[in-house]
Scaffold this motif. Structure first.
Motif, mmCIF file in Angstrom:
data_model
loop_
_atom_site.group_PDB
_atom_site.id
_atom_site.type_symbol
_atom_site.label_atom_id
_atom_site.label_comp_id
_atom_site.label_asym_id
_atom_site.label_seq_id
_atom_site.Cartn_x
_atom_site.Cartn_y
_atom_site.Cartn_z
ATOM 1 N N ALA A 87 6.516 -1.862 2.854
ATOM 2 C CA ALA A 87 5.990 -2.623 1.720
ATOM 3 C C ALA A 87 6.387 -4.097 1.753
ATOM 4 N N VAL A 88 7.648 -4.384 2.085
ATOM 5 C CA VAL A 88 8.086 -5.783 2.141
ATOM 6 C C VAL A 88 7.523 -6.460 3.384
ATOM 7 N N GLY A 89 7.675 -5.819 4.525
ATOM 8 C CA GLY A 89 7.235 -6.422 5.784
ATOM 9 C C GLY A 89 5.742 -6.686 5.831
ATOM 10 N N LEU A 90 4.970 -5.788 5.234
ATOM 11 C CA LEU A 90 3.516 -5.921 5.285
ATOM 12 C C LEU A 90 2.935 -6.414 3.964
ATOM 13 N N ARG A 91 3.836 -6.808 3.046
ATOM 14 C CA ARG A 91 3.507 -7.500 1.799
ATOM 15 C C ARG A 91 2.606 -6.704 0.849
ATOM 16 N N SER A 92 2.990 -5.458 0.572
ATOM 17 C CA SER A 92 2.269 -4.683 -0.443
ATOM 18 C C SER A 92 2.476 -5.325 -1.806
ATOM 19 N N GLN A 93 1.416 -5.467 -2.551
ATOM 20 C CA GLN A 93 1.486 -6.093 -3.868
ATOM 21 C C GLN A 93 1.493 -5.018 -4.949
ATOM 22 N N HIS A 94 2.474 -5.097 -5.850
ATOM 23 C CA HIS A 94 2.506 -4.156 -6.961
ATOM 24 C C HIS A 94 1.417 -4.508 -7.964
ATOM 25 N N PRO A 95 0.953 -3.522 -8.722
ATOM 26 C CA PRO A 95 -0.043 -3.825 -9.762
ATOM 27 C C PRO A 95 0.602 -4.629 -10.888
ATOM 28 N N ILE A 96 -0.187 -5.432 -11.545
ATOM 29 C CA ILE A 96 0.291 -6.187 -12.706
ATOM 30 C C ILE A 96 -0.266 -5.499 -13.936
ATOM 31 N N ASP A 97 0.639 -4.918 -14.723
ATOM 32 C CA ASP A 97 0.229 -4.143 -15.882
ATOM 33 C C ASP A 97 -0.278 -5.037 -16.997
#
Length: 154
Positions: free
Chosen positions: A138-148
């Motif tokens: 997730a960090v290395g490939l830059r997964s973006q968390h949803p913005i609630d």
């Protein structure tokens, strides 16, 4: 921040393997769920994985963990909220997540050994390894968390 690649699409067999390990930890290891929540949340905090911190805070809430218990994970050493067993797991999680710096100190292992069997220590160690794999994806490939929702309503 934008995702670098969609790792699920890029290597589905690899992500299936990591998912299978995570399913084992959560469903088949027999570890108490509150310890799994601690491991996943603390390792994700240490690794700076916003995607995983967001997800694991939400999972801990759904799992019935209290707000104070969740909120103080990052400052666990200064809080009496955590049991001796939880503190041992948090210490071991930090030691293994920061392995290059800590070299897994004997004191952290002995704290864990005081509360858990060799089998449980192995399972806890596998759980720590599993979340660290997800964090690195997730960090290395830059997964973006949803913005609630925004913190301040417009």
């Amino acid at each position: 921040m934008q995702a670098r690649i969609d790792f699920y699409a890029a290597a589905p067999e690899a992500t299936k393997a990591v998912s299978a390990l995570d399913r084992y930890v959560v469903k088949d290891s027999g570890l108490p769920h509150h310890l799994i929540h601690l491991i996943k949340l603390r390792a994700s905090q240490l690794n700076g994985c916003a995607f995983c911190v967001d997800m694991h805070v939400k999972e801990a809430r759904r799992g019935g963990m209290g707000e104070q218990w969740i909120n103080l994970v990052s400052a666990w050493q200064e809080s009496p909220v955590y049991s001796a067993e939880e503190r041992a797991v948090l210490g071991w999680t930090e030691a293994l997540t920061l392995l290059a710096d800590t070299r897994a100190p004997d004191a952290d292992f002995q704290a864990l050994k005081a509360h858990f069997s060799d089998e449980d220590i192995t399972k806890i160690t596998v759980a720590i390894g599993a979340i660290n794999v997800w964090n690195r994806l997730a960090v290395g490939l830059r997964s973006q968390h949803p913005i609630d929702k925004p913190a301040i309503a417009a």
